[in-house]
Every structure is written in C-alpha cells, then in structure tokens.
Scaffold this motif. Sequence first.
Motif, PDB file in Angstrom:
ATOM      1  N   GLU A 290       0.830  -1.201   0.000  1.00 18.24           N
ATOM      2  CA  GLU A 290       0.000   0.000   0.000  1.00 18.24           C
ATOM      3  C   GLU A 290       0.869   1.258   0.000  1.00 18.24           C
ATOM      4  N   LYS A 291       1.990   1.207   0.705  1.00 20.50           N
ATOM      5  CA  LYS A 291       2.905   2.353   0.751  1.00 20.50           C
ATOM      6  C   LYS A 291       3.430   2.674  -0.647  1.00 20.50           C
ATOM      7  N   ILE A 292       3.745   1.648  -1.407  1.00 21.62           N
ATOM      8  CA  ILE A 292       4.238   1.851  -2.773  1.00 21.62           C
ATOM      9  C   ILE A 292       3.186   2.539  -3.629  1.00 21.62           C
ATOM     10  N   LYS A 293       1.937   2.132  -3.487  1.00 19.79           N
ATOM     11  CA  LYS A 293       0.856   2.725  -4.276  1.00 19.79           C
ATOM     12  C   LYS A 293       0.705   4.211  -3.963  1.00 19.79           C
ATOM     13  N   VAL A 294       0.786   4.547  -2.683  1.00 22.13           N
ATOM     14  CA  VAL A 294       0.664   5.957  -2.276  1.00 22.13           C
ATOM     15  C   VAL A 294       1.837   6.776  -2.801  1.00 22.13           C
ATOM     16  N   LEU A 295       3.048   6.241  -2.628  1.00 26.67           N
ATOM     17  CA  LEU A 295       4.243   6.970  -3.052  1.00 26.67           C
ATOM     18  C   LEU A 295       4.326   7.097  -4.575  1.00 26.67           C
ATOM     19  N   SER A 296       3.761   6.138  -5.279  1.00 23.43           N
ATOM     20  CA  SER A 296       3.741   6.207  -6.741  1.00 23.43           C
ATOM     21  C   SER A 296       2.928   7.412  -7.206  1.00 23.43           C
ATOM     22  N   LYS A 297       1.792   7.640  -6.565  1.00 20.96           N
ATOM     23  CA  LYS A 297       0.964   8.788  -6.913  1.00 20.96           C
ATOM     24  C   LYS A 297       1.679  10.094  -6.565  1.00 20.96           C
ATOM     25  N   SER A 298       2.334  10.102  -5.404  1.00 17.85           N
ATOM     26  CA  SER A 298       3.075  11.301  -4.980  1.00 17.85           C
ATOM     27  C   SER A 298       4.199  11.621  -5.959  1.00 17.85           C
ATOM     28  N   LEU A 299       4.867  10.585  -6.445  1.00 21.37           N
ATOM     29  CA  LEU A 299       5.957  10.771  -7.399  1.00 21.37           C
ATOM     30  C   LEU A 299       5.450  11.406  -8.687  1.00 21.37           C
ATOM     31  N   GLU A 300       4.333  10.932  -9.193  1.00 26.03           N
ATOM     32  CA  GLU A 300       3.772  11.497 -10.413  1.00 26.03           C
ATOM     33  C   GLU A 300       3.377  12.960 -10.207  1.00 26.03           C
ATOM     34  N   GLN A 301       2.838  13.275  -9.030  1.00 24.57           N
ATOM     35  CA  GLN A 301       2.456  14.653  -8.738  1.00 24.57           C
ATOM     36  C   GLN A 301       3.667  15.578  -8.719  1.00 24.57           C
ATOM     37  N   GLN A 302       4.774  15.106  -8.133  1.00 24.09           N
ATOM     38  CA  GLN A 302       5.981  15.936  -8.057  1.00 24.09           C
ATOM     39  C   GLN A 302       6.613  16.132  -9.440  1.00 24.09           C
ATOM     40  N   LYS A 303       6.513  15.137 -10.295  1.00 22.15           N
ATOM     41  CA  LYS A 303       7.015  15.286 -11.666  1.00 22.15           C
ATOM     42  C   LYS A 303       6.225  16.352 -12.410  1.00 22.15           C
TER      43      LYS A 303
END
Length: 390
Positions: free
Chosen positions: A303-316
Amino acid sequence: MGKRAVLAIVGIMTLTLLISSFAFAGEREHQVKKISLDQAINLAMENNTDLKLARLAVDKAEVAYDRAKDMAETMQDKRDLGKTLGTLEEEKVISVYPRQALMGLNIAQKVTGVTEKSTRLAVQNAYYEVLKNEKLLQVKQMLYKQAQEQVRLAEANYKVKRFAKVDVDTAKVMAASAKAKLLGYETQYKVTVLNFNKLVGLDVDTQVKLTGKLEYKPLNDLDLEASIKDALKNSVEMVQAKEQAEVSELELATAEKYFPRNVYSTKEKVIAAKEAELKLQRQEVDTRIAVKAAYLSLRTAEEKIKVLSKSLEQQKENLRIVTLKYKAGMATNTELSDANIALEQAEQQYAEAVFDYNLARAKFENGLFFTTNSARSTISGPAEVPQAKL
C-alpha cells in the motif's frame, strides 16, 4: 627501398601492434560483466563459507548417526546372545542414542537449507541495493542536468532583464550543489558494487551491469495458508522443537522400562518430556504469528508503494509546471529548487519503498521468518552421541 626505410616501416608496424595490444588489454580490463539475479545467486552458492560449513556439519552428523546405529546393532547382537546384563545404559545404546543422532542429522540438514536460503537472501539484498542506488544515481544525474539548464535559463532571463544578476549567481550555486551531490552518490554507488562483487565472489573491481530490475510485483500470487503450513513443517525452530519432544518421550519410555515414575531419574524424564511438549506448542503458535505478521507487513509495504507512486507522479508534474514558469520569468530560483528537491525526495522514498518491499517479499518467499541464531549454533554439528563400552 633503402634499408633505413624498411627498418622505419617495421618499427612503425611494431609500435602500432603494441599500441593495439595495449588498447585491447585495456578494453578487456574495463569490460562490463552482465549478470542476472540467478547468476549472482549461483556464484554466491559456490563461494559462501557458511554454506560450506553447514554442508560439512551434515557430513559430520551422518557419521555420528552411522556410528550410533552400528553401536546399537552390536549391542543388540550381544543381548540376543545373552552376553549383556540388560541394563538401562544398554537400552539407551540400542534405542535412545541412535534417535539422538538422527535428531542431530535432521537439524543439520534443516540448517543447511536455511543457510542456502539466507545466502540467497543476502545476494538478493545486495543485488537490489545496487539496482536501487543505480536508479537514484540516475535521478541525481537528471537533477544536475536540470540545474545546468536552470543556469542557462537564468542567464537568458537576465539578458532580457527579467532576472537580476543575483538570480544567475544563485542558479550557479545551486548547480554546484547538485554536482556535489552527484559526485557523492557516484561514490556511494561504486561502494555498493564493490560489496556486491565481494559477496558473490567476483573480483571487487569487476564492472557489472545487472540485468534485473527493481520493480514492484503485486502479492496476488502469495498463499498465506500454504506458507504457514510450510513453516510449521520446515522451519528450523519447529524441527528442533519436534525432534526434542520426540527424543524426550523416547527417553522417558526407555527409563520407565527399568524404573517406576516415583524414582528421581524417571521424574526428571517426565518433567523434561512435558517441557519439550510445551515448547513445541509455543513454537507452533510463534510460527503462525511470525508468518502472519510478515504477510501483514508485506501488505502494508504494498500500500505504501501505491501511495508513493501517486506522490511521485504529482511531483514530476509540479516540476514540469514550475520549469515552464521559470522559463517565462514567472518563477524564482527558490521555487524551482524546491520543486527539484521535492521530486528528488519523492524518487528517493519510492525507490526505498520498492527496495524494502522486494527484500521483505524475498524473506517471505524463502521462509525466513525468524532470526537464525539458534539454527547457526548447530552448524558445528549435533551433540556428541555418548560412547558405550561394547
């Protein structure tokens, strides 16, 4: 053609050949070795000292078991011929000591299996560590290029009087900082490769290119109940507890053939058998809990990976927008730097999360739910089988 001309031509050809041979040798020295995860594991299996010691412990336990069986057969033959007194010690030689030696062999074999899994896990850890640092090194390289581009844009905006000279200077300082980070991480990556090479048995200076990927794979294919059953059957702790319970029962049954339960020595055997049974029950509960806890931890990591994946896309996306504003002179150095730092942190967190997840999954799949300190204590071999006079 004169003699001197011929000698000159020969000299030039010789020099050319020498230069070519040196260049070829240098090329071989810097040749990159491509290696998959399975290849890395196989290399480590061939070179791991702990694994070699564990296999020797099995050989030692087999010798002890064969000796105990021979002693039992010899004693039984003497008893059949009426050449013995039929004592408790003789009964131990016939039934108890072979079972104790078999326990030592069974545990040594399980320890070897755990050592193989631990070796595999250590390689997976080192392999994933290199992949993670390789990814983060690429991030640092990307950020340095962006910092260089920021300097170019700052200078362009300064020429058209959108920025002041201080903005250009600030951009250059930020680029220098990005370069320093890049150089530091290059060193960290190289150290990681050195440690990996050492672990798998390669020359430490070998340049490697790992063909695997540090990626997230869903947990759909893991079977919790099957993992619990496997751990209850094959974990070293469970095998030790089961073997000890069976040996304790055998020792009690053997003692009761010669002495009643109210004799001190027999009372001690009764207590030992009860202790062994209680420890077995406790180990079964601990094993179930450990497997379930490991599974729940994996789910959390997923679940942590899923959350961080979305955060990564937002920062890009945020960096893309701020960069466009900066080009138009509508964003400051600080805003662009903050966007770069936010992306760097997001990349770091995501890479760390995927690394942790893959390592936890490797532990789960290898059935390594416990520390192996208790198992390693048996690598030196099973307890010595008491020697009887024949």
